[in-house]
Design a protein around this motif. Structure first.
Motif, PDB file in Angstrom:
ATOM      1  N   VAL A 219       0.880  -1.160   0.000  1.00 41.14           N
ATOM      2  CA  VAL A 219       0.000   0.000   0.000  1.00 41.14           C
ATOM      3  C   VAL A 219       0.924   1.219   0.000  1.00 41.14           C
ATOM      4  O   VAL A 219       1.737   1.382   0.920  1.00 41.14           O
ATOM      5  CB  VAL A 219      -0.929   0.018   1.235  1.00 41.14           C
ATOM      6  CG1 VAL A 219      -1.769   1.291   1.252  1.00 41.14           C
ATOM      7  CG2 VAL A 219      -1.822  -1.232   1.254  1.00 41.14           C
ATOM      8  N   ILE A 220       0.824   2.026  -1.037  1.00 44.24           N
ATOM      9  CA  ILE A 220       1.617   3.249  -1.134  1.00 44.24           C
ATOM     10  C   ILE A 220       0.763   4.359  -0.543  1.00 44.24           C
ATOM     11  O   ILE A 220      -0.403   4.523  -0.922  1.00 44.24           O
ATOM     12  CB  ILE A 220       1.977   3.551  -2.597  1.00 44.24           C
ATOM     13  CG1 ILE A 220       2.770   2.383  -3.181  1.00 44.24           C
ATOM     14  CG2 ILE A 220       2.754   4.868  -2.698  1.00 44.24           C
ATOM     15  CD1 ILE A 220       2.867   2.407  -4.687  1.00 44.24           C
ATOM     16  N   ALA A 221       1.343   5.107   0.395  1.00 44.53           N
ATOM     17  CA  ALA A 221       0.537   6.083   1.124  1.00 44.53           C
ATOM     18  C   ALA A 221       1.382   7.226   1.657  1.00 44.53           C
ATOM     19  O   ALA A 221       2.592   7.102   1.831  1.00 44.53           O
ATOM     20  CB  ALA A 221      -0.172   5.398   2.295  1.00 44.53           C
ATOM     21  N   TRP A 222       0.699   8.327   1.939  1.00 45.60           N
ATOM     22  CA  TRP A 222       1.289   9.422   2.706  1.00 45.60           C
ATOM     23  C   TRP A 222       1.059   9.068   4.168  1.00 45.60           C
ATOM     24  O   TRP A 222      -0.055   8.717   4.576  1.00 45.60           O
ATOM     25  CB  TRP A 222       0.621  10.743   2.368  1.00 45.60           C
ATOM     26  CG  TRP A 222       1.124  11.878   3.207  1.00 45.60           C
ATOM     27  CD1 TRP A 222       0.549  12.381   4.334  1.00 45.60           C
ATOM     28  CD2 TRP A 222       2.317  12.635   3.000  1.00 45.60           C
ATOM     29  NE1 TRP A 222       1.313  13.404   4.834  1.00 45.60           N
ATOM     30  CE2 TRP A 222       2.408  13.584   4.030  1.00 45.60           C
ATOM     31  CE3 TRP A 222       3.327  12.602   2.035  1.00 45.60           C
ATOM     32  CZ2 TRP A 222       3.453  14.486   4.136  1.00 45.60           C
ATOM     33  CZ3 TRP A 222       4.368  13.499   2.135  1.00 45.60           C
ATOM     34  CH2 TRP A 222       4.417  14.432   3.176  1.00 45.60           C
ATOM     35  N   CYS A 223       2.111   9.110   4.976  1.00 47.89           N
ATOM     36  CA  CYS A 223       2.016   8.761   6.392  1.00 47.89           C
ATOM     37  C   CYS A 223       1.987  10.046   7.210  1.00 47.89           C
ATOM     38  O   CYS A 223       2.924  10.856   7.131  1.00 47.89           O
ATOM     39  CB  CYS A 223       3.211   7.900   6.782  1.00 47.89           C
ATOM     40  SG  CYS A 223       3.263   7.487   8.532  1.00 47.89           S
ATOM     41  N   GLU A 224       0.930  10.236   7.983  1.00 50.51           N
ATOM     42  CA  GLU A 224       0.827  11.443   8.806  1.00 50.51           C
ATOM     43  C   GLU A 224       1.904  11.472   9.890  1.00 50.51           C
ATOM     44  O   GLU A 224       2.426  12.538  10.210  1.00 50.51           O
ATOM     45  CB  GLU A 224      -0.568  11.557   9.432  1.00 50.51           C
ATOM     46  CG  GLU A 224      -1.632  11.898   8.418  1.00 50.51           C
ATOM     47  CD  GLU A 224      -2.996  12.171   9.046  1.00 50.51           C
ATOM     48  OE1 GLU A 224      -3.166  11.968  10.272  1.00 50.51           O
ATOM     49  OE2 GLU A 224      -3.898  12.603   8.301  1.00 50.51           O
ATOM     50  N   LEU A 225       2.272  10.316  10.442  1.00 52.72           N
ATOM     51  CA  LEU A 225       3.290  10.270  11.485  1.00 52.72           C
ATOM     52  C   LEU A 225       4.660  10.705  10.951  1.00 52.72           C
ATOM     53  O   LEU A 225       5.343  11.525  11.557  1.00 52.72           O
ATOM     54  CB  LEU A 225       3.387   8.860  12.074  1.00 52.72           C
ATOM     55  CG  LEU A 225       4.455   8.651  13.148  1.00 52.72           C
ATOM     56  CD1 LEU A 225       4.111   9.448  14.402  1.00 52.72           C
ATOM     57  CD2 LEU A 225       4.600   7.168  13.472  1.00 52.72           C
ATOM     58  N   ARG A 226       5.052  10.167   9.828  1.00 54.33           N
ATOM     59  CA  ARG A 226       6.369  10.457   9.248  1.00 54.33           C
ATOM     60  C   ARG A 226       6.365  11.694   8.351  1.00 54.33           C
ATOM     61  O   ARG A 226       7.423  12.164   7.958  1.00 54.33           O
ATOM     62  CB  ARG A 226       6.874   9.260   8.447  1.00 54.33           C
ATOM     63  CG  ARG A 226       7.049   8.013   9.274  1.00 54.33           C
ATOM     64  CD  ARG A 226       8.157   8.160  10.279  1.00 54.33           C
ATOM     65  NE  ARG A 226       8.340   6.914  11.007  1.00 54.33           N
ATOM     66  CZ  ARG A 226       8.575   6.849  12.287  1.00 54.33           C
ATOM     67  NH1 ARG A 226       8.674   7.933  13.011  1.00 54.33           N
ATOM     68  NH2 ARG A 226       8.728   5.684  12.865  1.00 54.33           N
ATOM     69  N   LYS A 227       5.169  12.170   8.000  1.00 56.98           N
ATOM     70  CA  LYS A 227       5.028  13.326   7.113  1.00 56.98           C
ATOM     71  C   LYS A 227       5.823  13.116   5.827  1.00 56.98           C
ATOM     72  O   LYS A 227       6.566  13.970   5.356  1.00 56.98           O
ATOM     73  CB  LYS A 227       5.451  14.618   7.806  1.00 56.98           C
ATOM     74  CG  LYS A 227       4.694  14.856   9.093  1.00 56.98           C
ATOM     75  CD  LYS A 227       4.403  16.289   9.345  1.00 56.98           C
ATOM     76  CE  LYS A 227       3.642  16.519  10.627  1.00 56.98           C
ATOM     77  NZ  LYS A 227       2.495  15.740  10.881  1.00 56.98           N
ATOM     78  N   ASP A 228       5.631  11.917   5.264  1.00 59.16           N
ATOM     79  CA  ASP A 228       6.339  11.523   4.051  1.00 59.16           C
ATOM     80  C   ASP A 228       5.626  10.304   3.454  1.00 59.16           C
ATOM     81  O   ASP A 228       4.790   9.676   4.113  1.00 59.16           O
ATOM     82  CB  ASP A 228       7.788  11.158   4.393  1.00 59.16           C
ATOM     83  CG  ASP A 228       8.709  11.183   3.183  1.00 59.16           C
ATOM     84  OD1 ASP A 228       8.249  11.527   2.071  1.00 59.16           O
ATOM     85  OD2 ASP A 228       9.906  10.866   3.350  1.00 59.16           O
ATOM     86  N   PHE A 229       5.997   9.979   2.222  1.00 55.94           N
ATOM     87  CA  PHE A 229       5.446   8.789   1.585  1.00 55.94           C
ATOM     88  C   PHE A 229       6.100   7.551   2.170  1.00 55.94           C
ATOM     89  O   PHE A 229       7.289   7.540   2.465  1.00 55.94           O
ATOM     90  CB  PHE A 229       5.680   8.835   0.070  1.00 55.94           C
ATOM     91  CG  PHE A 229       4.905   9.921  -0.605  1.00 55.94           C
ATOM     92  CD1 PHE A 229       3.543   9.787  -0.836  1.00 55.94           C
ATOM     93  CD2 PHE A 229       5.523  11.089  -0.997  1.00 55.94           C
ATOM     94  CE1 PHE A 229       2.822  10.801  -1.446  1.00 55.94           C
ATOM     95  CE2 PHE A 229       4.816  12.109  -1.613  1.00 55.94           C
ATOM     96  CZ  PHE A 229       3.462  11.962  -1.831  1.00 55.94           C
ATOM     97  N   ARG A 230       5.298   6.519   2.327  1.00 55.12           N
ATOM     98  CA  ARG A 230       5.785   5.239   2.818  1.00 55.12           C
ATOM     99  C   ARG A 230       5.042   4.130   2.070  1.00 55.12           C
ATOM    100  O   ARG A 230       3.953   4.335   1.551  1.00 55.12           O
ATOM    101  CB  ARG A 230       5.500   5.066   4.320  1.00 55.12           C
ATOM    102  CG  ARG A 230       6.285   6.001   5.220  1.00 55.12           C
ATOM    103  CD  ARG A 230       7.748   5.583   5.243  1.00 55.12           C
ATOM    104  NE  ARG A 230       8.522   6.269   6.245  1.00 55.12           N
ATOM    105  CZ  ARG A 230       9.237   7.368   6.045  1.00 55.12           C
ATOM    106  NH1 ARG A 230       9.237   7.937   4.861  1.00 55.12           N
ATOM    107  NH2 ARG A 230       9.944   7.905   7.012  1.00 55.12           N
ATOM    108  N   THR A 231       5.658   2.946   2.062  1.00 54.98           N
ATOM    109  CA  THR A 231       4.967   1.760   1.567  1.00 54.98           C
ATOM    110  C   THR A 231       4.752   0.833   2.747  1.00 54.98           C
ATOM    111  O   THR A 231       5.627   0.686   3.611  1.00 54.98           O
ATOM    112  CB  THR A 231       5.766   1.041   0.457  1.00 54.98           C
ATOM    113  OG1 THR A 231       7.059   0.725   0.954  1.00 54.98           O
ATOM    114  CG2 THR A 231       5.859   1.900  -0.786  1.00 54.98           C
TER     115      THR A 231
END
Length: 146
Positions: free
Chosen positions: A90-102
């Protein structure tokens, strides 16, 4: 997943029903072989929920385990699902990291699609993700994601 697999089989059957007889072997005998070592990921979540969240641009709260098995809770903005070898990402923007994550779907133990929509348009997020991946020297086929 099963629902998407059934839909694909139905689509192939419908195309096959209207093909001229001489073209049917091209569709039904394509020579495509899935290696015996390929294993479908075992998920505890319904990936269809993520497809719906992507379509509706909704945030998803997840319980996730990292590579070492350490649990974390995240709120993500899912923008795409990618199939890579025997993993579903799942490719997503992560609110915790404030960056894209898979996020590997088999490491997501709980997922709750929220009523809140994410602020940025999905296509704009995808474009930013592709640009970021390219800037890190990763090969991304934009046509697949756009």
């Amino acid at each position: 997943d099963k629902a998407l697999g059934r839909a694909a089989q139905d689509a192939v059957a419908k195309v096959g029903a209207v093909l001229p007889r001489d073209l049917k072997p091209v569709l039904f005998d394509a020579g495509l072989i899935v290696p015996p070592t390929w294993r479908a990921p075992v998920d505890t979540i319904d990936i269809a929920d993520f497809r719906r969240a992507i379509r509706e641009q909704r945030k998803v709260a997840i319980d996730y385990a990292d590579e070492a098995g350490l649990p974390t809770q995240r709120v993500i903005w899912p923008i795409a699902i990618s199939y890579f070898d025997s993993q579903r990402l799942v490719i997503a923007w992560c609110e915790l990291r404030k960056d894209f994550r898979t996020f590997r779907s088999d490491r997501i133990s709980k997922a709750h699609v929220q009523t809140e929509k994410y602020q940025e348009r999905r296509k704009a997020l995808l474009k930013r993700w592709v640009e970021q991946e390219k800037s890190h020297g990763r090969d991304v086929h934009e046509a697949i994601y756009m």
